[in-house]
Write a protein that holds these residues in place. Sequence first.
Motif, PDB file in Angstrom:
ATOM      1  N   VAL A 199       0.845  -1.198   0.000  1.00  9.63           N
ATOM      2  CA  VAL A 199       0.000   0.000   0.000  1.00  9.63           C
ATOM      3  C   VAL A 199       0.878   1.245   0.000  1.00  9.63           C
ATOM      4  CG1 VAL A 199      -1.924  -1.119   1.220  1.00  9.63           C
ATOM      5  CG2 VAL A 199      -0.171   0.061   2.523  1.00  9.63           C
ATOM      6  N   ASN A 200       0.256   2.368  -0.309  1.00  7.57           N
ATOM      7  CA  ASN A 200       0.930   3.660  -0.238  1.00  7.57           C
ATOM      8  C   ASN A 200       0.330   4.410   0.943  1.00  7.57           C
ATOM      9  OD1 ASN A 200       1.962   6.220  -0.558  1.00  7.57           O
ATOM     10  ND2 ASN A 200       1.665   6.256  -2.765  1.00  7.57           N
ATOM     11  N   LEU A 201       1.094   4.557   2.013  1.00  9.70           N
ATOM     12  CA  LEU A 201       0.584   5.199   3.224  1.00  9.70           C
ATOM     13  C   LEU A 201       0.276   6.681   3.032  1.00  9.70           C
ATOM     14  CD1 LEU A 201       2.839   3.556   5.982  1.00  9.70           C
ATOM     15  CD2 LEU A 201       0.515   2.952   5.334  1.00  9.70           C
ATOM     16  N   SER A 202       0.754   7.274   1.952  1.00 11.10           N
ATOM     17  CA  SER A 202       0.479   8.689   1.685  1.00 11.10           C
ATOM     18  C   SER A 202      -0.898   8.908   1.078  1.00 11.10           C
ATOM     19  CB  SER A 202       1.519   9.258   0.719  1.00 11.10           C
ATOM     20  OG  SER A 202       2.781   9.191   1.294  1.00 11.10           O
ATOM     21  N   GLY A 246      -6.679   5.388   1.646  1.00 12.39           N
ATOM     22  CA  GLY A 246      -7.679   5.780   2.636  1.00 12.39           C
ATOM     23  C   GLY A 246      -7.905   4.759   3.733  1.00 12.39           C
ATOM     24  N   SER A 247      -7.497   3.503   3.518  1.00 12.26           N
ATOM     25  CA  SER A 247      -7.631   2.469   4.543  1.00 12.26           C
ATOM     26  C   SER A 247      -6.383   2.343   5.404  1.00 12.26           C
ATOM     27  CB  SER A 247      -7.926   1.117   3.888  1.00 12.26           C
ATOM     28  OG  SER A 247      -9.152   1.173   3.204  1.00 12.26           O
ATOM     29  N   ASN A 248      -5.305   2.924   4.960  1.00 13.40           N
ATOM     30  CA  ASN A 248      -4.030   2.901   5.689  1.00 13.40           C
ATOM     31  C   ASN A 248      -3.372   4.268   5.529  1.00 13.40           C
ATOM     32  OD1 ASN A 248      -3.865  -0.123   6.306  1.00 13.40           O
ATOM     33  ND2 ASN A 248      -4.171  -0.093   4.097  1.00 13.40           N
ATOM     34  N   CYS A 249      -3.971   5.279   6.094  1.00 19.02           N
ATOM     35  CA  CYS A 249      -3.534   6.661   5.892  1.00 19.02           C
ATOM     36  C   CYS A 249      -2.508   7.072   6.950  1.00 19.02           C
ATOM     37  CB  CYS A 249      -4.731   7.602   5.926  1.00 19.02           C
ATOM     38  SG  CYS A 249      -4.346   9.283   5.440  1.00 19.02           S
ATOM     39  N   GLY A 250      -1.259   7.139   6.543  1.00 21.20           N
ATOM     40  CA  GLY A 250      -0.192   7.536   7.469  1.00 21.20           C
ATOM     41  C   GLY A 250       0.391   6.382   8.236  1.00 21.20           C
ATOM     42  N   LYS A 251      -0.427   5.385   8.559  1.00 17.88           N
ATOM     43  CA  LYS A 251       0.046   4.173   9.218  1.00 17.88           C
ATOM     44  C   LYS A 251      -0.931   3.040   8.919  1.00 17.88           C
ATOM     45  CE  LYS A 251      -2.178   5.011  13.674  1.00 17.88           C
ATOM     46  NZ  LYS A 251      -1.984   5.096  15.110  1.00 17.88           N
ATOM     47  N   CYS A 252      -0.491   1.835   9.105  1.00 15.74           N
ATOM     48  CA  CYS A 252      -1.318   0.669   8.801  1.00 15.74           C
ATOM     49  C   CYS A 252      -2.568   0.645   9.675  1.00 15.74           C
ATOM     50  CB  CYS A 252      -0.522  -0.618   9.017  1.00 15.74           C
ATOM     51  SG  CYS A 252       0.805  -0.855   7.836  1.00 15.74           S
ATOM     52  N   GLY A 253      -3.706   0.458   9.043  1.00 18.93           N
ATOM     53  CA  GLY A 253      -4.963   0.320   9.756  1.00 18.93           C
ATOM     54  C   GLY A 253      -5.693   1.612  10.055  1.00 18.93           C
ATOM     55  N   LYS A 254      -5.071   2.770   9.824  1.00 18.64           N
ATOM     56  CA  LYS A 254      -5.737   4.050  10.082  1.00 18.64           C
ATOM     57  C   LYS A 254      -6.624   4.382   8.885  1.00 18.64           C
ATOM     58  CE  LYS A 254      -5.088   8.950  10.906  1.00 18.64           C
ATOM     59  NZ  LYS A 254      -4.141  10.056  10.760  1.00 18.64           N
ATOM     60  N   GLN A 301      -1.023  13.013   1.633  1.00 13.37           N
ATOM     61  CA  GLN A 301       0.248  13.128   2.340  1.00 13.37           C
ATOM     62  C   GLN A 301       0.204  12.463   3.715  1.00 13.37           C
ATOM     63  OE1 GLN A 301       0.780  17.369   2.224  1.00 13.37           O
ATOM     64  NE2 GLN A 301       1.670  17.316   0.165  1.00 13.37           N
ATOM     65  N   GLY A 302      -0.515  11.344   3.808  1.00 15.49           N
ATOM     66  CA  GLY A 302      -0.577  10.583   5.051  1.00 15.49           C
ATOM     67  C   GLY A 302      -1.517  11.144   6.100  1.00 15.49           C
ATOM     68  N   LYS A 303      -2.374  12.094   5.730  1.00 15.78           N
ATOM     69  CA  LYS A 303      -3.341  12.681   6.666  1.00 15.78           C
ATOM     70  C   LYS A 303      -4.731  12.628   6.050  1.00 15.78           C
ATOM     71  CE  LYS A 303       0.006  15.793   8.694  1.00 15.78           C
ATOM     72  NZ  LYS A 303       0.408  17.155   8.962  1.00 15.78           N
ATOM     73  N   CYS A 304      -5.731  12.349   6.869  1.00 17.25           N
ATOM     74  CA  CYS A 304      -7.113  12.343   6.406  1.00 17.25           C
ATOM     75  C   CYS A 304      -7.617  13.790   6.350  1.00 17.25           C
ATOM     76  CB  CYS A 304      -7.988  11.526   7.348  1.00 17.25           C
ATOM     77  SG  CYS A 304      -7.589   9.767   7.358  1.00 17.25           S
TER      78      CYS A 304
END
Length: 125
Positions: free
Chosen positions: A67-70, A73-81, A91-94
């Motif tokens: 996945v691309n954490l940036s 939408g299911s792994n935004c910034g970190k896994c599982g967020k 950019q890793g933020k919702c």
Amino acid sequence: MKTLFFVAMVMVLAISLSAESGWEAIKGRNRFLSEKSERVVLTCEKYPKICHVEGSSGSDCCKNKCVNLSTDGSNCGKCGKQCSYGKICCQGKCVNPRTNEKHCGKCGNKCNANSSCIYGMCSYA
């Protein structure tokens, strides 16, 4: 027209049945075809470098998926967020693309200093 359709379906069925019996005959004669081949499954938890291959979904590994954490939408910034309804991952933020002036309508679409983001558009009014 119905008769033609019925004849076509019977022909397809006959061809598929003969193809299967032909395959069984070939498989019985050749020991290499009769053996089950075992596939090697490469997972990113065991082999994290597979996420860096060209065409991969992203360079990070979450729950055995690249996945691309940036942007995911299911792994935004970190896994599982996971981003909540109506928000996207930039950019890793919702963020809410309907009101966020740095990501108005989509990631990276920044509104000018004298305009605001309304309904995902800069200077709506």
